[in-house]
Design an enzyme around this catalytic site. Sequence first.
Site, PDB file in Angstrom:
ATOM      1  N   GLU A  46       0.791  -1.239   0.000  1.00  0.00           N
ATOM      2  CA  GLU A  46       0.000   0.000   0.000  1.00  0.00           C
ATOM      3  C   GLU A  46       0.820   1.285   0.000  1.00  0.00           C
ATOM      4  O   GLU A  46       0.801   2.040   0.977  1.00  0.00           O
ATOM      5  CB  GLU A  46      -0.971   0.012   1.186  1.00  0.00           C
ATOM      6  N   GLU A 100      -5.165  -8.573   0.779  1.00  0.00           N
ATOM      7  CA  GLU A 100      -5.844  -8.237   2.039  1.00  0.00           C
ATOM      8  C   GLU A 100      -7.315  -7.996   1.769  1.00  0.00           C
ATOM      9  O   GLU A 100      -7.675  -7.376   0.771  1.00  0.00           O
ATOM     10  CB  GLU A 100      -5.297  -6.938   2.665  1.00  0.00           C
TER      11      GLU A 100
HETATM   12  C1  FCB Z   1      -4.524  -1.990   5.469  1.00  0.00           C
HETATM   13  C2  FCB Z   1      -3.116  -2.252   5.958  1.00  0.00           C
HETATM   14  C3  FCB Z   1      -3.025  -3.271   7.051  1.00  0.00           C
HETATM   15  C4  FCB Z   1      -4.173  -3.178   8.022  1.00  0.00           C
HETATM   16  C5  FCB Z   1      -5.496  -3.129   7.300  1.00  0.00           C
HETATM   17  C6  FCB Z   1      -6.693  -3.072   8.204  1.00  0.00           C
HETATM   18  O1  FCB Z   1      -4.611  -0.712   4.930  1.00  0.00           O
HETATM   19  O2  FCB Z   1      -2.313  -2.699   4.901  1.00  0.00           O
HETATM   20  O3  FCB Z   1      -1.780  -3.135   7.670  1.00  0.00           O
HETATM   21  O4  FCB Z   1      -3.983  -2.123   8.866  1.00  0.00           O
HETATM   22  O5  FCB Z   1      -5.528  -2.024   6.439  1.00  0.00           O
END
Ligand code: FCB
Length: 450
Positions: free
Chosen positions: A163, A355
């Site tokens: 990210e 994620e």
């Molecule tokens: C993302 C991050 C991760 C975590 C999630 C909830 O943006 O990559 O580290 O904090 O959100």
Amino acid sequence: MAFRKDFVWGGASASYQIEGAAAEDGRGPSIWDMFCKEPGRVLNGSTGDVAADHYHRYQEDVDIMKQLGYKGYRFSIAWPRIFPEGDGKLNGKGLDFYDRLLDSIIAAGIIPYATLYHWDYPYALFRRGGWMNPDSPRWFADYAAAVAQRLGDRLKNYITFNEPQCFIGISYDSTEHAPGIHFPIWDTLLMAHHVLLAHGRAVQAIRAAVKDSQIGYAPTCSAHYPATDSPEDQEAARKAFFHIPPDRCFWSVSLWSDPVFLGKYPDELYTLHGPHMPKIGADDLRIISEPLDFLGQNIYNGMEIRAGGPLGAEIVPRKDGYAFTAAKWPVTPESLYWGPKFLWERYKKPLYITENGLSCADVVSLDGKVHDPARIDFLHRYLRCLKKAAEEGVDIRGYFHWCVTDNFEWAKGYTDRFGMVYCDYQTQRRIIKDSGYWYRDLIQNNGEEL
Ligand code: FCB
């Protein structure tokens, strides 16, 4: 067939959020250690000093993943454990930890995926200008090389960055994250360029060290989706998905992914910020677009978009009573259908959802268990959408739920629980939540019953 036979069902985590052991075995401080010490930066003054104590309890966590049948585990390596000063002297004990972790993951029959940078930037490098410094791509490539040379005999799957939208945008533009200092747009764009170059140089370093490596990148996005199936709304959503918002240009997909996958910065960026763009070296975009094996995409939610308005695409206001998570993030399962679809169309790279998940107000019930029906319902809805994308031909290789255990949620400290495994921070006891058992069953039937 919906999900491939070798689909990688897994969980994700990040070093600073789970490891603790902040000053152990020679680890140097990161920008997050220092940020947490500044009053008012992190809710309740929490820190990652202990977190989920994964540094000492990794075997227990791996055992839980094995029990739940995980096929893959995405973790991150803490750069300041390997190079306490960011570059220069290597700390063997830091690498020893990941060596042990890797052995334990592999012994459990789980495929390791390592992210090289998930936000814990060495503080010593920050003091040398951090991503502003023209040497910063080399620092990162040297670190990537050290990791790949030591672990590459067993570690084949690499993700360079997690990210960049957040670790540049939320750190140096809007400032909620470490180091939390606002920079003018031209300097932030320069940092972004160095990050992209660091990515490309790290890819070269890993390839040189590990011939059979699989390398990807894990940006995030607002995965916008169309209000209806009409071609006009679909086109509007596609446009919005890759659009660069003038007031939040770092929160964009194309700024971060076009240079990597298409070898060019988007025209829209030049329209918005032409005079602010850094000087780009003759070879830079070639290095930045070193071929990758996969795109890892983090997707949590998006906005509903319809055709119309001056830009041809507009946000449909959320309806009263819309569903949201404990972190007040909207629940938009469609994001996990349209996001992969739009990304596949544009970049044509095999995709992993690196994620996805939600925070819930999880508690231990009187029966000693953690019941989290909202997480099960969320995953069920989202994964159905992902399955539809797979059925329609999007090349989706895996899905990593965020997160394995509850953990330190950055500026929100320990107030958000994203895990499938509850963590009692007072005792470090783990309790598998109901969703963990639900996910185990889903993995067993490869999502057939979704
Ligand atoms: C993302 C991050 C991760 C975590 C999630 C909830 O943006 O990559 O580290 O904090 O959100």
